[in-house]
Design a protein around this motif. Structure first.
Motif, PDB file in Angstrom:
ATOM      1  N   GLU A 192       3.586 -14.176  -5.792  1.00 43.73           N
ATOM      2  CA  GLU A 192       2.874 -13.799  -4.560  1.00 43.73           C
ATOM      3  C   GLU A 192       2.647 -12.294  -4.505  1.00 43.73           C
ATOM      4  O   GLU A 192       1.580 -11.835  -4.078  1.00 43.73           O
ATOM      5  N   ALA A 193       3.610 -11.511  -4.957  1.00 46.17           N
ATOM      6  CA  ALA A 193       3.471 -10.050  -4.965  1.00 46.17           C
ATOM      7  C   ALA A 193       2.337  -9.622  -5.895  1.00 46.17           C
ATOM      8  O   ALA A 193       1.622  -8.657  -5.605  1.00 46.17           O
ATOM      9  N   ARG A 194       2.176 -10.325  -7.005  1.00 42.92           N
ATOM     10  CA  ARG A 194       1.070 -10.021  -7.932  1.00 42.92           C
ATOM     11  C   ARG A 194      -0.280 -10.240  -7.261  1.00 42.92           C
ATOM     12  O   ARG A 194      -1.220  -9.483  -7.460  1.00 42.92           O
ATOM     13  N   HIS A 195      -0.365 -11.306  -6.468  1.00 48.15           N
ATOM     14  CA  HIS A 195      -1.643 -11.639  -5.844  1.00 48.15           C
ATOM     15  C   HIS A 195      -1.955 -10.778  -4.630  1.00 48.15           C
ATOM     16  O   HIS A 195      -3.100 -10.396  -4.426  1.00 48.15           O
ATOM     17  N   SER A 196      -0.965 -10.493  -3.823  1.00 49.95           N
ATOM     18  CA  SER A 196      -1.253  -9.791  -2.575  1.00 49.95           C
ATOM     19  C   SER A 196      -0.956  -8.296  -2.637  1.00 49.95           C
ATOM     20  O   SER A 196      -1.643  -7.522  -1.989  1.00 49.95           O
ATOM     21  N   ALA A 197       0.082  -7.900  -3.358  1.00 50.94           N
ATOM     22  CA  ALA A 197       0.509  -6.497  -3.427  1.00 50.94           C
ATOM     23  C   ALA A 197       0.801  -5.924  -2.043  1.00 50.94           C
ATOM     24  O   ALA A 197       0.719  -4.728  -1.828  1.00 50.94           O
ATOM     25  N   ASP A 198       1.134  -6.792  -1.120  1.00 55.95           N
ATOM     26  CA  ASP A 198       1.375  -6.375   0.264  1.00 55.95           C
ATOM     27  C   ASP A 198       2.796  -6.740   0.671  1.00 55.95           C
ATOM     28  O   ASP A 198       3.103  -7.926   0.859  1.00 55.95           O
ATOM     29  N   PRO A 199       3.673  -5.751   0.824  1.00 59.72           N
ATOM     30  CA  PRO A 199       5.058  -6.068   1.197  1.00 59.72           C
ATOM     31  C   PRO A 199       5.179  -6.762   2.554  1.00 59.72           C
ATOM     32  O   PRO A 199       6.061  -7.590   2.750  1.00 59.72           O
ATOM     33  N   VAL A 200       4.279  -6.451   3.470  1.00 59.13           N
ATOM     34  CA  VAL A 200       4.336  -7.085   4.796  1.00 59.13           C
ATOM     35  C   VAL A 200       4.056  -8.591   4.658  1.00 59.13           C
ATOM     36  O   VAL A 200       4.710  -9.414   5.297  1.00 59.13           O
ATOM     37  N   LEU A 228       4.790 -10.419   2.075  1.00 55.01           N
ATOM     38  CA  LEU A 228       6.001 -11.005   1.513  1.00 55.01           C
ATOM     39  C   LEU A 228       7.080 -11.157   2.592  1.00 55.01           C
ATOM     40  O   LEU A 228       7.811 -12.148   2.608  1.00 55.01           O
ATOM     41  N   MET A 229       7.165 -10.194   3.471  1.00 53.84           N
ATOM     42  CA  MET A 229       8.138 -10.277   4.562  1.00 53.84           C
ATOM     43  C   MET A 229       7.827 -11.465   5.462  1.00 53.84           C
ATOM     44  O   MET A 229       8.732 -12.194   5.867  1.00 53.84           O
ATOM     45  N   GLU A 230       6.550 -11.664   5.764  1.00 50.58           N
ATOM     46  CA  GLU A 230       6.145 -12.769   6.637  1.00 50.58           C
ATOM     47  C   GLU A 230       6.327 -14.127   5.957  1.00 50.58           C
ATOM     48  O   GLU A 230       6.799 -15.071   6.573  1.00 50.58           O
ATOM     49  N   LEU A 231       5.921 -14.227   4.694  1.00 48.59           N
ATOM     50  CA  LEU A 231       5.992 -15.510   3.993  1.00 48.59           C
ATOM     51  C   LEU A 231       7.415 -15.950   3.693  1.00 48.59           C
ATOM     52  O   LEU A 231       7.755 -17.123   3.844  1.00 48.59           O
ATOM     53  N   PHE A 232       8.238 -15.000   3.229  1.00 43.19           N
ATOM     54  CA  PHE A 232       9.544 -15.368   2.707  1.00 43.19           C
ATOM     55  C   PHE A 232      10.719 -14.847   3.533  1.00 43.19           C
ATOM     56  O   PHE A 232      11.868 -15.093   3.183  1.00 43.19           O
ATOM     57  N   GLY A 233      10.429 -14.115   4.600  1.00 44.99           N
ATOM     58  CA  GLY A 233      11.503 -13.597   5.442  1.00 44.99           C
ATOM     59  C   GLY A 233      12.312 -12.504   4.766  1.00 44.99           C
ATOM     60  O   GLY A 233      13.496 -12.341   5.051  1.00 44.99           O
ATOM     61  N   LEU A 234      11.677 -11.757   3.871  1.00 42.29           N
ATOM     62  CA  LEU A 234      12.373 -10.696   3.147  1.00 42.29           C
ATOM     63  C   LEU A 234      12.515  -9.447   4.000  1.00 42.29           C
ATOM     64  O   LEU A 234      11.741  -9.224   4.929  1.00 42.29           O
ATOM     65  N   SER A 235      13.467  -8.616   3.636  1.00 41.12           N
ATOM     66  CA  SER A 235      13.582  -7.307   4.274  1.00 41.12           C
ATOM     67  C   SER A 235      12.496  -6.398   3.707  1.00 41.12           C
ATOM     68  O   SER A 235      11.908  -6.682   2.651  1.00 41.12           O
ATOM     69  N   ASN A 236      12.262  -5.288   4.371  1.00 42.84           N
ATOM     70  CA  ASN A 236      11.272  -4.324   3.921  1.00 42.84           C
ATOM     71  C   ASN A 236      11.596  -3.832   2.514  1.00 42.84           C
ATOM     72  O   ASN A 236      10.726  -3.765   1.647  1.00 42.84           O
ATOM     73  N   LEU A 237      12.851  -3.519   2.266  1.00 43.49           N
ATOM     74  CA  LEU A 237      13.270  -3.007   0.965  1.00 43.49           C
ATOM     75  C   LEU A 237      13.047  -4.046  -0.140  1.00 43.49           C
ATOM     76  O   LEU A 237      12.496  -3.735  -1.196  1.00 43.49           O
ATOM     77  N   SER A 238      13.443  -5.286   0.106  1.00 45.72           N
ATOM     78  CA  SER A 238      13.249  -6.337  -0.901  1.00 45.72           C
ATOM     79  C   SER A 238      11.775  -6.578  -1.182  1.00 45.72           C
ATOM     80  O   SER A 238      11.363  -6.707  -2.341  1.00 45.72           O
ATOM     81  N   ALA A 239      10.980  -6.637  -0.138  1.00 43.58           N
ATOM     82  CA  ALA A 239       9.548  -6.869  -0.312  1.00 43.58           C
ATOM     83  C   ALA A 239       8.909  -5.742  -1.120  1.00 43.58           C
ATOM     84  O   ALA A 239       8.094  -5.987  -2.014  1.00 43.58           O
ATOM     85  N   THR A 240       9.302  -4.524  -0.850  1.00 40.59           N
ATOM     86  CA  THR A 240       8.771  -3.378  -1.584  1.00 40.59           C
ATOM     87  C   THR A 240       9.177  -3.445  -3.057  1.00 40.59           C
ATOM     88  O   THR A 240       8.368  -3.178  -3.945  1.00 40.59           O
ATOM     89  N   ARG A 241      10.399  -3.827  -3.326  1.00 42.33           N
ATOM     90  CA  ARG A 241      10.856  -3.958  -4.719  1.00 42.33           C
ATOM     91  C   ARG A 241      10.052  -5.016  -5.471  1.00 42.33           C
ATOM     92  O   ARG A 241       9.706  -4.829  -6.636  1.00 42.33           O
ATOM     93  N   TYR A 242       9.768  -6.124  -4.816  1.00 40.92           N
ATOM     94  CA  TYR A 242       8.965  -7.164  -5.468  1.00 40.92           C
ATOM     95  C   TYR A 242       7.550  -6.663  -5.759  1.00 40.92           C
ATOM     96  O   TYR A 242       7.003  -6.930  -6.836  1.00 40.92           O
TER      97      TYR A 242
END
Length: 176
Positions: free
Chosen positions: A137-145, A147-161
């Motif tokens: 998903e990170a490859r397709h969207s490149a948007d940490p927000v 990833l946070m919405e889809l998977f409930g990740l923290s800001n830091l985790s989403a940014t790392r992905y």
């Protein structure tokens, strides 16, 4: 940094499984990146079929709502029908049960071993499948927000992905 699995390793995962419970559990990890512990503790009341939603309860954090696609809803229906046929009088509140937990009046969740053995049979650890889904998903969207919405990740985790999926962004800030 997380990396994706080769696509040939995940192709046909659900085709290897006959049991509706197992198919649904693998789908929830492969599509929605649920953790094994989340699978074990899902309750029947967390599923709202009419809205196509699954609520993930998270201790100390807000619940995360997943919007299920039609395929996953069909898998859910197949599991619920099988569960009802096998254990029509089960009072266990958890979505996933085994022959032991279904008849246990104390209503325990399935064990971690049940989830682990499923993913051992499939040949991929659940944690690896989860990472693959998020990296994809990170490859397709490149948007940490996102990833946070889809998977409930923290800001830091989403940014790392996102940085893992887009290494060219490591030298510059992430921009919308």
């Amino acid at each position: 940094m997380p990396t994706a699995l080769p696509s040939d390793r995940i192709a046909g995962l659900l085709d290897r499984l006959d049991d509706p419970r197992d198919r649904l559990m693998v789908a929830l990890v492969a599509i929605y990146a649920l953790l094994p512990g989340q699978l074990a503790h899902l309750r029947q009341t967390d599923l709202d079929r009419s809205k196509g939603q699954l609520r993930l309860r998270r201790a100390g954090r807000m619940d995360h709502v997943i919007y299920l696609d039609a395929f996953t809803l069909r898998l859910t229906t197949a599991w619920e029908l099988q569960r009802h046929r096998r254990w029509p009088d089960s009072s266990n509140p958890h979505l996933f049960v085994t022959r032991n937990t279904a008849v246990d009046d104390s209503g325990p969740p399935i064990s971690a071993g049940v989830v682990q053995s499923l993913f051992q049979r499939v040949g991929l650890p659940a944690s690896r499948l989860r990472v693959d889904r998020i990296v994809d998903e990170a490859r397709h969207s490149a948007d940490p927000v996102r990833l946070m919405e889809l998977f409930g990740l923290s800001n830091l985790s989403a940014t790392r992905y996102v940085l893992s999926a887009h290494p060219e962004r490591k030298t510059s800030p992430i921009v919308p």
